[in-house]
Motif scaffolding. Structure first.
Motif, mmCIF file in Angstrom:
data_model
loop_
_atom_site.group_PDB
_atom_site.id
_atom_site.type_symbol
_atom_site.label_atom_id
_atom_site.label_comp_id
_atom_site.label_asym_id
_atom_site.label_seq_id
_atom_site.Cartn_x
_atom_site.Cartn_y
_atom_site.Cartn_z
ATOM 1 N N PRO A 137 0.823 -1.217 0.000
ATOM 2 C CA PRO A 137 0.000 0.000 0.000
ATOM 3 C C PRO A 137 0.857 1.267 0.000
ATOM 4 O O PRO A 137 1.961 1.279 0.548
ATOM 5 C CB PRO A 137 -0.807 -0.114 1.301
ATOM 6 C CG PRO A 137 0.043 -0.935 2.203
ATOM 7 C CD PRO A 137 0.755 -1.920 1.310
ATOM 8 N N VAL A 138 0.318 2.325 -0.614
ATOM 9 C CA VAL A 138 1.056 3.581 -0.715
ATOM 10 C C VAL A 138 1.151 4.225 0.668
ATOM 11 O O VAL A 138 0.125 4.430 1.333
ATOM 12 C CB VAL A 138 0.361 4.540 -1.695
ATOM 13 C CG1 VAL A 138 1.113 5.862 -1.776
ATOM 14 C CG2 VAL A 138 0.248 3.907 -3.072
ATOM 15 N N PRO A 139 2.354 4.542 1.147
ATOM 16 C CA PRO A 139 2.489 5.208 2.457
ATOM 17 C C PRO A 139 1.791 6.562 2.462
ATOM 18 O O PRO A 139 1.702 7.245 1.434
ATOM 19 C CB PRO A 139 4.014 5.364 2.619
ATOM 20 C CG PRO A 139 4.605 4.353 1.699
ATOM 21 C CD PRO A 139 3.662 4.240 0.549
ATOM 22 N N ASP A 140 1.277 6.945 3.621
ATOM 23 C CA ASP A 140 0.577 8.233 3.730
ATOM 24 C C ASP A 140 1.478 9.407 3.370
ATOM 25 O O ASP A 140 1.012 10.416 2.839
ATOM 26 C CB ASP A 140 0.048 8.414 5.158
ATOM 27 C CG ASP A 140 -1.063 7.425 5.494
ATOM 28 O OD1 ASP A 140 -1.746 6.966 4.567
ATOM 29 O OD2 ASP A 140 -1.228 7.112 6.688
ATOM 30 N N THR A 141 2.765 9.269 3.677
ATOM 31 C CA THR A 141 3.698 10.382 3.431
ATOM 32 C C THR A 141 4.476 10.213 2.126
ATOM 33 O O THR A 141 5.513 10.847 1.943
ATOM 34 C CB THR A 141 4.695 10.500 4.598
ATOM 35 O OG1 THR A 141 5.352 9.234 4.789
ATOM 36 C CG2 THR A 141 3.988 10.904 5.874
ATOM 37 N N GLU A 142 3.963 9.375 1.224
ATOM 38 C CA GLU A 142 4.682 9.111 -0.025
ATOM 39 C C GLU A 142 4.953 10.386 -0.815
ATOM 40 O O GLU A 142 6.021 10.570 -1.389
ATOM 41 C CB GLU A 142 3.872 8.124 -0.879
ATOM 42 C CG GLU A 142 4.490 7.773 -2.220
ATOM 43 C CD GLU A 142 5.715 6.886 -2.087
ATOM 44 O OE1 GLU A 142 6.481 6.802 -3.065
ATOM 45 O OE2 GLU A 142 5.908 6.276 -1.014
ATOM 46 N N ALA A 143 3.959 11.273 -0.869
ATOM 47 C CA ALA A 143 4.094 12.486 -1.690
ATOM 48 C C ALA A 143 4.869 13.596 -0.998
ATOM 49 O O ALA A 143 5.235 14.579 -1.653
ATOM 50 C CB ALA A 143 2.707 13.005 -2.072
ATOM 51 N N LEU A 144 5.122 13.464 0.300
ATOM 52 C CA LEU A 144 5.696 14.574 1.060
ATOM 53 C C LEU A 144 7.065 15.028 0.541
ATOM 54 O O LEU A 144 7.274 16.234 0.320
ATOM 55 C CB LEU A 144 5.787 14.195 2.540
ATOM 56 C CG LEU A 144 6.188 15.316 3.505
ATOM 57 C CD1 LEU A 144 5.224 16.488 3.406
ATOM 58 C CD2 LEU A 144 6.232 14.788 4.934
ATOM 59 N N PRO A 145 8.043 14.126 0.319
ATOM 60 C CA PRO A 145 9.343 14.604 -0.195
ATOM 61 C C PRO A 145 9.236 15.297 -1.549
ATOM 62 O O PRO A 145 9.925 16.293 -1.798
ATOM 63 C CB PRO A 145 10.172 13.311 -0.290
ATOM 64 C CG PRO A 145 9.528 12.368 0.667
ATOM 65 C CD PRO A 145 8.076 12.678 0.595
ATOM 66 N N VAL A 146 8.360 14.784 -2.416
ATOM 67 C CA VAL A 146 8.198 15.396 -3.738
ATOM 68 C C VAL A 146 7.582 16.782 -3.614
ATOM 69 O O VAL A 146 8.005 17.733 -4.294
ATOM 70 C CB VAL A 146 7.324 14.493 -4.637
ATOM 71 C CG1 VAL A 146 7.044 15.173 -5.975
ATOM 72 C CG2 VAL A 146 8.008 13.150 -4.860
ATOM 73 N N VAL A 147 6.580 16.916 -2.738
ATOM 74 C CA VAL A 147 5.921 18.215 -2.552
ATOM 75 C C VAL A 147 6.902 19.232 -1.981
ATOM 76 O O VAL A 147 6.999 20.372 -2.466
ATOM 77 C CB VAL A 147 4.697 18.064 -1.633
ATOM 78 C CG1 VAL A 147 4.146 19.434 -1.240
ATOM 79 C CG2 VAL A 147 3.615 17.242 -2.315
ATOM 80 N N ILE A 148 7.657 18.839 -0.959
ATOM 81 C CA ILE A 148 8.619 19.754 -0.347
ATOM 82 C C ILE A 148 9.671 20.189 -1.366
ATOM 83 O O ILE A 148 9.997 21.378 -1.484
ATOM 84 C CB ILE A 148 9.286 19.090 0.869
ATOM 85 C CG1 ILE A 148 8.273 18.921 2.004
ATOM 86 C CG2 ILE A 148 10.480 19.919 1.359
ATOM 87 C CD1 ILE A 148 8.808 18.156 3.192
#
Length: 363
Positions: free
Chosen positions: A141-152
């Motif tokens: 499953p996709v981690p909840d914080t998967e997008a966080l590094p890309v967004v930052i």
């Protein structure tokens, strides 16, 4: 097969950009090209694996080939934060050349790398995933914080790009970062759009590194022009925020959200560099600007809370608070707009054009 071929085209595009960057690096030793070059090479591999995934089919070969895609992304993508800070510093952007700017860049980069490693290296759980005739292994499953590094990373590169544009009038870094920010928002529904956005960004970063080496120092944008652009970004972002708050995630409306987020980042960055931190001016001006600055943490909080299912209702409440806060900010802005309009001198009447009279200079 058609979509798989398009991923192959994107891979070839990255290869072309990488070869150009390698040629420039070998010719003039511009070390700013190294990070975009490494990024391009990683994305050549990433898109090539997706392009041949359907032909290989699910199995150990494709699964093993997919592991480097996640490991390299986890480490390499956040290094763009340090690269962007270096570029902004060399371009003469004041905040990037400060100790606080350096500390923030390193903290964001190291934090993003740590989150990405936990998600995509330590917690990697590969499962085959079909999309539009393509096959790839995804972290499911996709981690909840998967997008966080890309967004930052995307937001930091965008902020640095705004600074470079304001200081040196160079637009490609800001524009390609904005394209990537939009593409990243669409990527969960259309991975091809996300990967095409990466190609646009890679070309913009490579071009920026080359430009910064050869371009002589240019004058910064005039303060009056920056102030006008700041206001226009805010005026355009407001109705987009209203639409996405009233009808969140509905069809095309979902595409409007990254647009208003980009415009708010532009508005905030230009506002801080124009009016200072803390803001300058009379009491109403300071209140108006300071109120606008308060929207930045509200926007960040809404995005972070929206990543986790238990806090998504709270994220919606923060978004409403952001809408109310920006409405007050816009209302005070209207007062200033009316004051500027009233202060404009009356336009002089333009005399009607009559027939020109010529005199003979020979007399």
């Amino acid at each position: 097969m058609m979509v798989s071929a398009l991923f192959g085209v994107v891979s070839a595009g990255h290869l072309a950009v990488a070869l150009w960057g390698a040629h420039r690096l070998r010719r003039n030793g511009n070390r700013l090209l190294i990070v975009p070059l490494l990024l391009c090479m990683a994305l050549v591999y990433d898109n090539a694996v997706i392009a041949v995934g359907a032909a290989l089919g699910p199995g150990a070969v494709l699964e093993v080939a997919s592991i480097p895609r996640f490991a390299v992304h986890a480490v390499l993508t956040p290094t763009l934060i340090l690269w962007a800070q270096t570029v902004a510093c060399r371009a003469g952007v004041r905040w990037a050349d400060s100790r606080a700017g350096t500390v923030i860049a390193w903290a964001l980069a190291l934090g993003s790398i740590a989150v990405a490693i936990v998600n995509d290296v330590v917690g990697l759980s590969l499962r085959p995933l079909w999309w539009a005739g393509t096959l790839r292994y995804a972290n499911i499953p996709v981690p909840d914080t998967e997008a966080l590094p890309v967004v930052i990373t995307g937001v930091f590169v965008l902020v640095a790009g705004i600074g470079v544009w304001q200081r040196r009038r160079w637009l490609p870094m800001m524009l390609t970062a904005a394209v990537m920010t939009f593409a990243a928002a669409v990527a969960p529904e259309s991975p091809l759009v996300g990967n095409m956005g990466e190609l646009v960004l890679a070309a913009g970063l490579m071009g920026t590194a080359h430009w910064l080496r050869r371009e002589p120092d240019t004058a910064a944008l005039p303060a009056t022009a920056v102030a006008k652009l700041t206001r226009r970004a805010g005026w355009i972002a407001f109705p987009a925020l209203v639409v996405t708050t009233l009808w969140p995630g509905v069809g095309v409306v979902a595409l409007v959200q990254p647009v208003y987020e980009i415009l708010l980042v532009v508005h905030a960055q230009l506002g801080i560099t124009t009016f200072g931190l803390p803001p300058k001016g009379n009491r109403l001006r300071r209140f108006h600007t300071g109120f606008g600055y308060a929207n930045i943490p509200l926007l960040a909080a809404g995005q972070l809370l929206g990543l986790f299912p238990p806090t998504r209702d709270l994220a919606a409440a923060v978004t409403w608070a952001l809408l109310i806060s920006i409405t007050v900010h816009i209302g005070i802005g209207v007062v200033f707009a009316l004051r500027r309009r009233a202060a404009r001198p009356a336009r002089r009447a333009v005399p009607s054009k009559g027939p020109r009279t010529y005199t003979n200079s020979s007399h």
